[in-house]
Scaffold this motif. Structure first.
Motif, PDB file in Angstrom:
ATOM      1  N   ILE A 206       0.771  -1.320  -0.086  1.00 16.07           N
ATOM      2  CA  ILE A 206       0.077   0.068  -0.054  1.00 16.07           C
ATOM      3  C   ILE A 206       0.969   1.342   0.070  1.00 16.07           C
ATOM      4  CG2 ILE A 206      -1.525   1.381   1.383  1.00 16.07           C
ATOM      5  CD1 ILE A 206      -2.889  -1.369   2.236  1.00 16.07           C
ATOM      6  N   ALA A 207       1.955   1.431   0.729  1.00 15.94           N
ATOM      7  CA  ALA A 207       2.845   2.408   0.731  1.00 15.94           C
ATOM      8  C   ALA A 207       3.681   2.690  -0.432  1.00 15.94           C
ATOM      9  CB  ALA A 207       3.894   2.173   1.594  1.00 15.94           C
ATOM     10  N   MET A 208       3.485   1.726  -1.680  1.00 14.19           N
ATOM     11  CA  MET A 208       3.976   1.997  -2.970  1.00 14.19           C
ATOM     12  C   MET A 208       2.918   2.543  -3.934  1.00 14.19           C
ATOM     13  SD  MET A 208       6.440  -1.369  -3.183  1.00 14.19           S
ATOM     14  CE  MET A 208       7.345  -1.622  -1.362  1.00 14.19           C
ATOM     15  N   MET A 209       1.602   2.619  -3.539  1.00 12.56           N
ATOM     16  CA  MET A 209       0.754   2.899  -4.684  1.00 12.56           C
ATOM     17  C   MET A 209       0.583   4.362  -4.930  1.00 12.56           C
ATOM     18  SD  MET A 209      -2.792   0.641  -3.192  1.00 12.56           S
ATOM     19  CE  MET A 209      -3.838   1.450  -4.421  1.00 12.56           C
ATOM     20  N   GLN A 210       0.297   4.661  -6.128  1.00 14.80           N
ATOM     21  CA  GLN A 210       0.235   5.653  -6.591  1.00 14.80           C
ATOM     22  C   GLN A 210      -0.948   6.693  -5.932  1.00 14.80           C
ATOM     23  OE1 GLN A 210       0.208   6.034 -10.879  1.00 14.80           O
ATOM     24  NE2 GLN A 210       2.346   5.631 -11.020  1.00 14.80           N
ATOM     25  N   LYS A 211      -2.071   5.851  -5.756  1.00 12.18           N
ATOM     26  CA  LYS A 211      -3.169   6.326  -5.079  1.00 12.18           C
ATOM     27  C   LYS A 211      -3.639   5.647  -4.037  1.00 12.18           C
ATOM     28  CE  LYS A 211      -5.045   8.347  -9.683  1.00 12.18           C
ATOM     29  NZ  LYS A 211      -6.001   8.320 -10.580  1.00 12.18           N
ATOM     30  N   PRO A 212      -2.942   5.685  -2.764  1.00 13.48           N
ATOM     31  CA  PRO A 212      -3.364   4.819  -1.832  1.00 13.48           C
ATOM     32  C   PRO A 212      -4.569   4.917  -1.227  1.00 13.48           C
ATOM     33  CG  PRO A 212      -1.911   6.829  -1.072  1.00 13.48           C
ATOM     34  CD  PRO A 212      -1.922   6.756  -2.531  1.00 13.48           C
ATOM     35  N   LYS A 213      -5.530   5.913  -1.514  1.00  7.91           N
ATOM     36  CA  LYS A 213      -6.757   6.109  -1.126  1.00  7.91           C
ATOM     37  C   LYS A 213      -7.633   5.177  -1.799  1.00  7.91           C
ATOM     38  CE  LYS A 213      -6.628  11.007   0.116  1.00  7.91           C
ATOM     39  NZ  LYS A 213      -7.244  12.581  -0.254  1.00  7.91           N
ATOM     40  N   GLU A 214      -7.240   4.695  -2.861  1.00  5.83           N
ATOM     41  CA  GLU A 214      -8.016   3.564  -3.689  1.00  5.83           C
ATOM     42  C   GLU A 214      -7.713   2.064  -3.065  1.00  5.83           C
ATOM     43  OE1 GLU A 214      -7.490   3.849  -7.745  1.00  5.83           O
ATOM     44  OE2 GLU A 214      -8.481   5.890  -7.925  1.00  5.83           O
ATOM     45  N   ALA A 215      -7.144   1.964  -1.819  1.00  8.11           N
ATOM     46  CA  ALA A 215      -6.456   0.844  -1.306  1.00  8.11           C
ATOM     47  C   ALA A 215      -7.875  -0.204  -1.019  1.00  8.11           C
ATOM     48  CB  ALA A 215      -5.774   0.642  -0.245  1.00  8.11           C
ATOM     49  N   LYS A 216      -8.950   0.377  -0.362  1.00  7.07           N
ATOM     50  CA  LYS A 216     -10.105  -0.346  -0.234  1.00  7.07           C
ATOM     51  C   LYS A 216     -10.739  -0.728  -1.337  1.00  7.07           C
ATOM     52  CE  LYS A 216     -11.482   2.062   4.121  1.00  7.07           C
ATOM     53  NZ  LYS A 216     -12.555   2.802   4.683  1.00  7.07           N
ATOM     54  N   ARG A 217     -10.665  -0.236  -2.696  1.00 10.89           N
ATOM     55  CA  ARG A 217     -11.155  -0.708  -3.749  1.00 10.89           C
ATOM     56  C   ARG A 217     -10.254  -1.773  -4.085  1.00 10.89           C
ATOM     57  NH1 ARG A 217      -9.581   1.212  -9.019  1.00 10.89           N
ATOM     58  NH2 ARG A 217     -10.879   0.262 -10.755  1.00 10.89           N
ATOM     59  N   VAL A 218      -9.070  -1.764  -3.994  1.00 14.76           N
ATOM     60  CA  VAL A 218      -7.959  -2.770  -4.343  1.00 14.76           C
ATOM     61  C   VAL A 218      -8.163  -3.960  -3.565  1.00 14.76           C
ATOM     62  CG1 VAL A 218      -5.671  -3.442  -3.936  1.00 14.76           C
ATOM     63  CG2 VAL A 218      -6.260  -1.339  -4.914  1.00 14.76           C
ATOM     64  N   ALA A 219      -8.590  -3.954  -2.302  1.00  7.86           N
ATOM     65  CA  ALA A 219      -8.794  -5.042  -1.595  1.00  7.86           C
ATOM     66  C   ALA A 219     -10.442  -5.536  -1.997  1.00  7.86           C
ATOM     67  CB  ALA A 219      -8.878  -4.548   0.042  1.00  7.86           C
ATOM     68  N   LEU A 220     -11.220  -5.060  -2.229  1.00 10.50           N
ATOM     69  CA  LEU A 220     -12.531  -5.470  -2.881  1.00 10.50           C
ATOM     70  C   LEU A 220     -12.378  -6.291  -4.033  1.00 10.50           C
ATOM     71  CD1 LEU A 220     -15.286  -5.974  -2.369  1.00 10.50           C
ATOM     72  CD2 LEU A 220     -16.047  -3.656  -3.546  1.00 10.50           C
ATOM     73  N   ILE A 221     -11.675  -5.660  -4.951  1.00 10.68           N
ATOM     74  CA  ILE A 221     -11.423  -6.442  -6.361  1.00 10.68           C
ATOM     75  C   ILE A 221     -10.493  -7.475  -6.082  1.00 10.68           C
ATOM     76  CG2 ILE A 221     -11.043  -6.028  -8.775  1.00 10.68           C
ATOM     77  CD1 ILE A 221     -12.351  -3.291  -8.390  1.00 10.68           C
TER      78      ILE A 221
END
Length: 370
Positions: A206-221
């Motif tokens: 998550i620390a390496m994501m360009q858009k960390p605010k989308e981490a919940k979307r990443v977790a879901l999909i």
């Protein structure tokens, strides 16, 4: 960690998370569930395990977003102190190496059993992780790009091959539903710990994501994809083979594929195609595990990431040799499953609770109002 050169996109992160969860479990989960549950309700255990994994991902995301651009190896020291943090980091590195070694050994076993019967397993494993190191030394960007490219391909081929099992599917093999109540279903949750291990690597990525605010979307999909695949596989295999037969098959997935045959198409027998594609998927999972371990070693020591990557090859090789046979490999998988439960749920929950109580956020600063 130079975030400017190590950022990954949301789509790459989704592919990376899915790839980390889709691995050797496709071969081991059906048999382990059949043994533990003993009823046709295997699919319910798989579904509950997937839902629980998503809840643990939400805990991990909430924790990581309090310490933006810091990996688990960096922010745990801010929460619990330097020495305890280093201990947690060392344990997490060991855990990543354990999963990576498990994947490599499983790849070796499958390759030797179905493709290269007379080749020593050590030769197979060495060839696999020496190819891996070529990719690993490039860092997270080439890894993420390769996973983004290959994961959709492997998933599509897998779904195609499994769905073709409809030809031998018997709905009666899935009945009765909850015939013995919920108790057998709950016993089947333990095998899902190993199958869904890998979600805890979000603590690093998550620390390496360009858009960390989308981490919940990443977790879901990113979780919905592997959960759906495992659910489909368990349903089709239960219907095609029956629970009793799955208990006694060494690799139920291949047993199912060998049950059907389609003439007049490019592939009449699909097990070889499936094996090759899934070896690629297990290889990608190993890459993720090795990267996490190397990143942790580089964070804790004065070694560079590349030096750590090369150094860990020896550790992976020796861990791979610990299981003497498939039974020992299964026991190793059980250990990984329970350790995964600790790092995906217990450790993040405790760290988040402490951070909330101390009102800690990024850089160890306290939230305003304290």
């Amino acid at each position: 960690m130079k975030l400017g050169t190590n950022q990954i996109t949301t789509n790459q992160m989704i592919a990376l998370l899915s790839s980390a969860l889709i691995a050797v479990g496709i071969f081991t989960l059906p048999r382990n569930l059949a043994i533990k549950v003993g009823t046709p309700d295997l699919w319910i255990s798989t579904l509950i395990g997937g839902v629980f994994s998503y809840l643990t991902c939400l805990i991990i995301v909430t924790l990581c977003l309090r310490f933006k651009q810091l990996t688990f190896f960096q922010f745990n020291k801010l929460i619990v102190g330097k020495w305890l943090g280093m201990l947690l980091s060392a344990a997490f590195i060991g855990y990543a190496l354990l999963i990576g070694s498990f994947e490599i050994r499983s790849m070796g076993e499958l390759t030797q059993f179905y493709l290269l019967e007379d080749t020593p397993i050590c030769v197979i494993m060495i060839s696999m992780y020496w190819v891996a190191i070529y990719l690993l030394t490039g860092g997270i960007n080439p890894i993420a790009r390769l996973i983004e490219l290959l994961t959709p391909l492997t998933i599509c081929i897998f779904i195609l091959v499994i769905v073709l099992g409809i030809k031998v599917f018997e709905l009666n093999n899935l009945r009765p539903v909850l015939g013995l109540g919920i108790s057998p279903v709950l016993k089947g949750l333990t095998p899902t710990f190993l199958t869904f291990s890998g979600a805890e690597f979000l603590l690093v990525f998550i620390a390496m994501m360009q858009k960390p605010k989308e981490a919940k979307r990443v977790a879901l999909i990113g979780l919905a994809i592997p959960v759906s695949i495992y659910l489909l596989a368990v349903v089709i295999m239960t219907g095609g083979l029956s629970v009793e037969r799955m208990k006694h098959e060494k690799w139920p997935t291949f047993a199912l594929i060998q049950e059907y045959e389609y003439r007049g198409v490019l592939f009449e027998r699909f097990e070889s195609l499936f094996l090759v594609v899934w070896l690629i998927q297990m290889f990608l999972t190993y890459i993720v595990c090795h990267y996490v371990a190397a990143e942790g070693v580089a964070t804790l020591t004065r070694l560079s990431y590349k030096q750590a990557s090369y150094m860990l090859l020896a550790a992976v090789y020796f861990i791979c040799l610990i299981p003497s046979d498939l039974n020992q490999l299964e026991k190793m998988g059980t250990i990984i499953g329970w350790t995964s439960f600790a790092f995906s749920f217990i450790v993040p929950s405790l760290l988040l609770l402490i951070a909330l109580m101390r009102r800690l956020k990024r850089d160890g600063e306290q939230e305003s109002g304290t």
